[in-house]
Scaffold this motif. Structure first.
Motif, PDB file in Angstrom:
ATOM      1  N   VAL A 134      -6.793   7.909 -12.365  1.00 27.75           N
ATOM      2  CA  VAL A 134      -7.750   8.997 -12.541  1.00 27.75           C
ATOM      3  C   VAL A 134      -7.766   9.358 -14.024  1.00 27.75           C
ATOM      4  CG1 VAL A 134      -8.238  11.409 -11.979  1.00 27.75           C
ATOM      5  CG2 VAL A 134      -7.319   9.894 -10.229  1.00 27.75           C
ATOM      6  N   ARG A 135      -8.970   9.547 -14.559  1.00 26.10           N
ATOM      7  CA  ARG A 135      -9.106  10.033 -15.942  1.00 26.10           C
ATOM      8  C   ARG A 135      -9.147  11.549 -15.851  1.00 26.10           C
ATOM      9  NH1 ARG A 135      -8.108   8.097 -20.861  1.00 26.10           N
ATOM     10  NH2 ARG A 135      -9.534   8.887 -22.407  1.00 26.10           N
ATOM     11  N   ALA A 136      -8.091  12.199 -16.362  1.00 28.30           N
ATOM     12  CA  ALA A 136      -7.954  13.644 -16.186  1.00 28.30           C
ATOM     13  C   ALA A 136      -7.790  14.335 -17.535  1.00 28.30           C
ATOM     14  CB  ALA A 136      -6.754  13.944 -15.297  1.00 28.30           C
ATOM     15  N   GLU A 137      -8.071  15.641 -17.525  1.00 27.93           N
ATOM     16  CA  GLU A 137      -7.915  16.466 -18.724  1.00 27.93           C
ATOM     17  C   GLU A 137      -6.642  17.301 -18.577  1.00 27.93           C
ATOM     18  OE1 GLU A 137     -10.166  20.148 -20.998  1.00 27.93           O
ATOM     19  OE2 GLU A 137     -11.127  19.158 -19.306  1.00 27.93           O
ATOM     20  N   VAL A 138      -5.867  17.368 -19.639  1.00 27.59           N
ATOM     21  CA  VAL A 138      -4.631  18.155 -19.638  1.00 27.59           C
ATOM     22  C   VAL A 138      -5.024  19.622 -19.760  1.00 27.59           C
ATOM     23  CG1 VAL A 138      -2.462  18.616 -20.829  1.00 27.59           C
ATOM     24  CG2 VAL A 138      -3.317  16.281 -20.688  1.00 27.59           C
ATOM     25  N   VAL A 139      -4.674  20.424 -18.720  1.00 28.24           N
ATOM     26  CA  VAL A 139      -5.014  21.841 -18.739  1.00 28.24           C
ATOM     27  C   VAL A 139      -3.764  22.712 -18.788  1.00 28.24           C
ATOM     28  CG1 VAL A 139      -7.231  21.572 -17.588  1.00 28.24           C
ATOM     29  CG2 VAL A 139      -5.180  21.907 -16.216  1.00 28.24           C
ATOM     30  N   GLY A 140      -2.621  22.157 -18.472  1.00 26.98           N
ATOM     31  CA  GLY A 140      -1.374  22.921 -18.472  1.00 26.98           C
ATOM     32  C   GLY A 140      -0.806  23.049 -19.867  1.00 26.98           C
ATOM     33  N   GLY A 141       0.155  23.945 -19.986  1.00 28.85           N
ATOM     34  CA  GLY A 141       0.810  24.158 -21.268  1.00 28.85           C
ATOM     35  C   GLY A 141       1.704  22.979 -21.639  1.00 28.85           C
ATOM     36  N   VAL A 142       1.588  22.555 -22.868  1.00 28.84           N
ATOM     37  CA  VAL A 142       2.404  21.456 -23.386  1.00 28.84           C
ATOM     38  C   VAL A 142       3.723  22.054 -23.871  1.00 28.84           C
ATOM     39  CG1 VAL A 142       2.493  19.652 -25.136  1.00 28.84           C
ATOM     40  CG2 VAL A 142       0.322  20.236 -24.059  1.00 28.84           C
ATOM     41  N   PRO A 143       4.872  21.440 -23.563  1.00 23.72           N
ATOM     42  CA  PRO A 143       6.155  21.998 -24.013  1.00 23.72           C
ATOM     43  C   PRO A 143       6.234  22.079 -25.534  1.00 23.72           C
ATOM     44  CG  PRO A 143       6.495  20.047 -22.631  1.00 23.72           C
ATOM     45  CD  PRO A 143       5.028  20.222 -22.812  1.00 23.72           C
ATOM     46  N   ASP A 144       6.926  23.125 -26.015  1.00 23.30           N
ATOM     47  CA  ASP A 144       7.083  23.298 -27.462  1.00 23.30           C
ATOM     48  C   ASP A 144       7.969  22.207 -28.053  1.00 23.30           C
ATOM     49  OD1 ASP A 144       5.517  25.545 -27.435  1.00 23.30           O
ATOM     50  OD2 ASP A 144       7.211  26.901 -27.120  1.00 23.30           O
ATOM     51  N   SER A 145       9.102  21.942 -27.399  1.00 25.16           N
ATOM     52  CA  SER A 145       9.989  20.890 -27.901  1.00 25.16           C
ATOM     53  C   SER A 145       9.742  19.630 -27.082  1.00 25.16           C
ATOM     54  CB  SER A 145      11.457  21.311 -27.771  1.00 25.16           C
ATOM     55  OG  SER A 145      11.791  21.485 -26.420  1.00 25.16           O
ATOM     56  N   LEU A 146       9.355  18.594 -27.778  1.00 26.11           N
ATOM     57  CA  LEU A 146       9.055  17.338 -27.106  1.00 26.11           C
ATOM     58  C   LEU A 146      10.348  16.596 -26.796  1.00 26.11           C
ATOM     59  CD1 LEU A 146       6.061  16.220 -29.296  1.00 26.11           C
ATOM     60  CD2 LEU A 146       5.997  17.323 -27.071  1.00 26.11           C
ATOM     61  N   PRO A 147      10.396  15.853 -25.700  1.00 26.17           N
ATOM     62  CA  PRO A 147      11.604  15.095 -25.382  1.00 26.17           C
ATOM     63  C   PRO A 147      11.859  14.026 -26.431  1.00 26.17           C
ATOM     64  CG  PRO A 147       9.891  14.780 -23.701  1.00 26.17           C
ATOM     65  CD  PRO A 147       9.353  15.713 -24.715  1.00 26.17           C
ATOM     66  N   THR A 148      13.127  13.687 -26.598  1.00 19.74           N
ATOM     67  CA  THR A 148      13.482  12.675 -27.589  1.00 19.74           C
ATOM     68  C   THR A 148      13.271  11.283 -27.004  1.00 19.74           C
ATOM     69  OG1 THR A 148      15.753  12.657 -26.835  1.00 19.74           O
ATOM     70  CG2 THR A 148      15.217  14.153 -28.641  1.00 19.74           C
ATOM     71  N   VAL A 149      13.154  10.321 -27.893  1.00 14.88           N
ATOM     72  CA  VAL A 149      13.015   8.927 -27.477  1.00 14.88           C
ATOM     73  C   VAL A 149      14.413   8.400 -27.175  1.00 14.88           C
ATOM     74  CG1 VAL A 149      12.307   6.641 -28.198  1.00 14.88           C
ATOM     75  CG2 VAL A 149      10.943   8.612 -28.842  1.00 14.88           C
ATOM     76  N   GLN A 150      14.587   7.813 -25.991  1.00 14.03           N
ATOM     77  CA  GLN A 150      15.882   7.260 -25.602  1.00 14.03           C
ATOM     78  C   GLN A 150      15.687   5.833 -25.143  1.00 14.03           C
ATOM     79  OE1 GLN A 150      17.448   9.800 -22.600  1.00 14.03           O
ATOM     80  NE2 GLN A 150      17.983  11.410 -24.025  1.00 14.03           N
ATOM     81  N   GLY A 151      16.554   4.959 -25.624  1.00 21.18           N
ATOM     82  CA  GLY A 151      16.513   3.572 -25.184  1.00 21.18           C
ATOM     83  C   GLY A 151      15.266   2.836 -25.628  1.00 21.18           C
ATOM     84  N   GLY A 152      14.585   3.316 -26.669  1.00 22.27           N
ATOM     85  CA  GLY A 152      13.414   2.625 -27.170  1.00 22.27           C
ATOM     86  C   GLY A 152      12.155   2.866 -26.344  1.00 22.27           C
ATOM     87  N   ARG A 153      12.240   3.672 -25.294  1.00 19.59           N
ATOM     88  CA  ARG A 153      11.073   3.952 -24.463  1.00 19.59           C
ATOM     89  C   ARG A 153      10.503   5.309 -24.816  1.00 19.59           C
ATOM     90  NH1 ARG A 153      12.801   3.278 -18.438  1.00 19.59           N
ATOM     91  NH2 ARG A 153      11.236   4.897 -18.392  1.00 19.59           N
ATOM     92  N   GLU A 154       9.191   5.396 -24.823  1.00 17.47           N
ATOM     93  CA  GLU A 154       8.551   6.677 -25.086  1.00 17.47           C
ATOM     94  C   GLU A 154       8.705   7.553 -23.854  1.00 17.47           C
ATOM     95  OE1 GLU A 154       4.065   8.156 -25.568  1.00 17.47           O
ATOM     96  OE2 GLU A 154       4.676   6.636 -27.008  1.00 17.47           O
ATOM     97  N   ARG A 155       9.108   8.782 -24.064  1.00 17.90           N
ATOM     98  CA  ARG A 155       9.327   9.710 -22.955  1.00 17.90           C
ATOM     99  C   ARG A 155       8.006  10.350 -22.559  1.00 17.90           C
ATOM    100  NH1 ARG A 155      13.874   8.923 -20.569  1.00 17.90           N
ATOM    101  NH2 ARG A 155      14.282  11.089 -20.194  1.00 17.90           N
ATOM    102  N   SER A 156       8.003  10.892 -21.353  1.00 17.06           N
ATOM    103  CA  SER A 156       6.823  11.604 -20.883  1.00 17.06           C
ATOM    104  C   SER A 156       7.280  12.944 -20.312  1.00 17.06           C
ATOM    105  CB  SER A 156       6.097  10.776 -19.817  1.00 17.06           C
ATOM    106  OG  SER A 156       6.950  10.541 -18.727  1.00 17.06           O
TER     107      SER A 156
END
Length: 194
Positions: A67-89
């Motif tokens: 589904v192509r969706a629009e982000v309507v919720g609040g985005v966290p202030d502190s973004l998760p760190t990258v672990q193991g070379g994978r981008e976090r979500s």
């Protein structure tokens, strides 16, 4: 200076023991298995893994939808760190309009760095839960190569373990033969010296 005679285990001579012949045939068998058997096992395991991974990917594609969706919720202030070379979500609320025109809202995982108001592709299963996208052809081939390499590596490990066991048994048998022959020869030598 040490001279090495190649193929001495194959030639007839009085010093050659039965254990030497067994060891020579074992080396030949190990070489053939390493050159032919291990790659064949890797190819068979890879072929099986490829078929299995394609079946799993097809099943996931049939039960999941994008589904192509629009982000309507609040985005966290502190973004998760990258672990193991994978981008976090992270999970946020998204909204989209279905084919019938009804607006739907759900919580879904979006990639790090997505801002409020952006459009993203999210995947849902038949129950409406947010899920990972089904594996693509690259992931299927990565799984195939990995499983094939593991199969070949396991075959090599089994071959080398078998070779080690046969060499150990041959060495024990060779030492027993030498002990038996020395028991016959030693009394003749000690009488000559006395």
């Amino acid at each position: 200076m040490r001279t090495r005679v190649r193929g001495w285990r194959w030639r007839r001579n009085p010093l050659r023991r039965r254990s030497d012949v067994v060891e020579a045939w074992t080396v030949l068998a190990v070489t053939a298995l390493m050159l032919l058997g291990a790659p064949l096992v890797g190819a068979v395991v890879g072929w099986w893994a490829h078929d299995d991974a394609r079946a799993v990917a097809a099943a996931q594609r049939s039960e999941r939808h994008r589904v192509r969706a629009e982000v309507v919720g609040g985005v966290p202030d502190s973004l998760p760190t990258v672990q193991g070379g994978r981008e976090r979500s992270y999970r946020v609320t998204v909204r989209w309009t279905e084919a019938g025109g009804a607006a739907k809202t759900a919580t879904a995982r979006v990639p790090t760095g997505t801002d409020q108001g952006e459009k993203v592709d999210v995947w849902f299963d038949s129950r409406g839960r947010s899920v990972a996208p089904p594996p693509d052809e690259t992931a299927v081939w990565q799984h195939t190569v990995t499983m094939g390499a593991c199969g070949a590596g396991a075959a090599i490990a089994v071959i080398l373990l078998g070779h080690t066991l046969v060499r150990g048994a041959a060495a024990r048998h060779r030492l027993a033969e030498w002990e038996r022959d020395w028991a016959l020869t030693e009394p003749l030598w000690t009488r000559r010296r006395a």
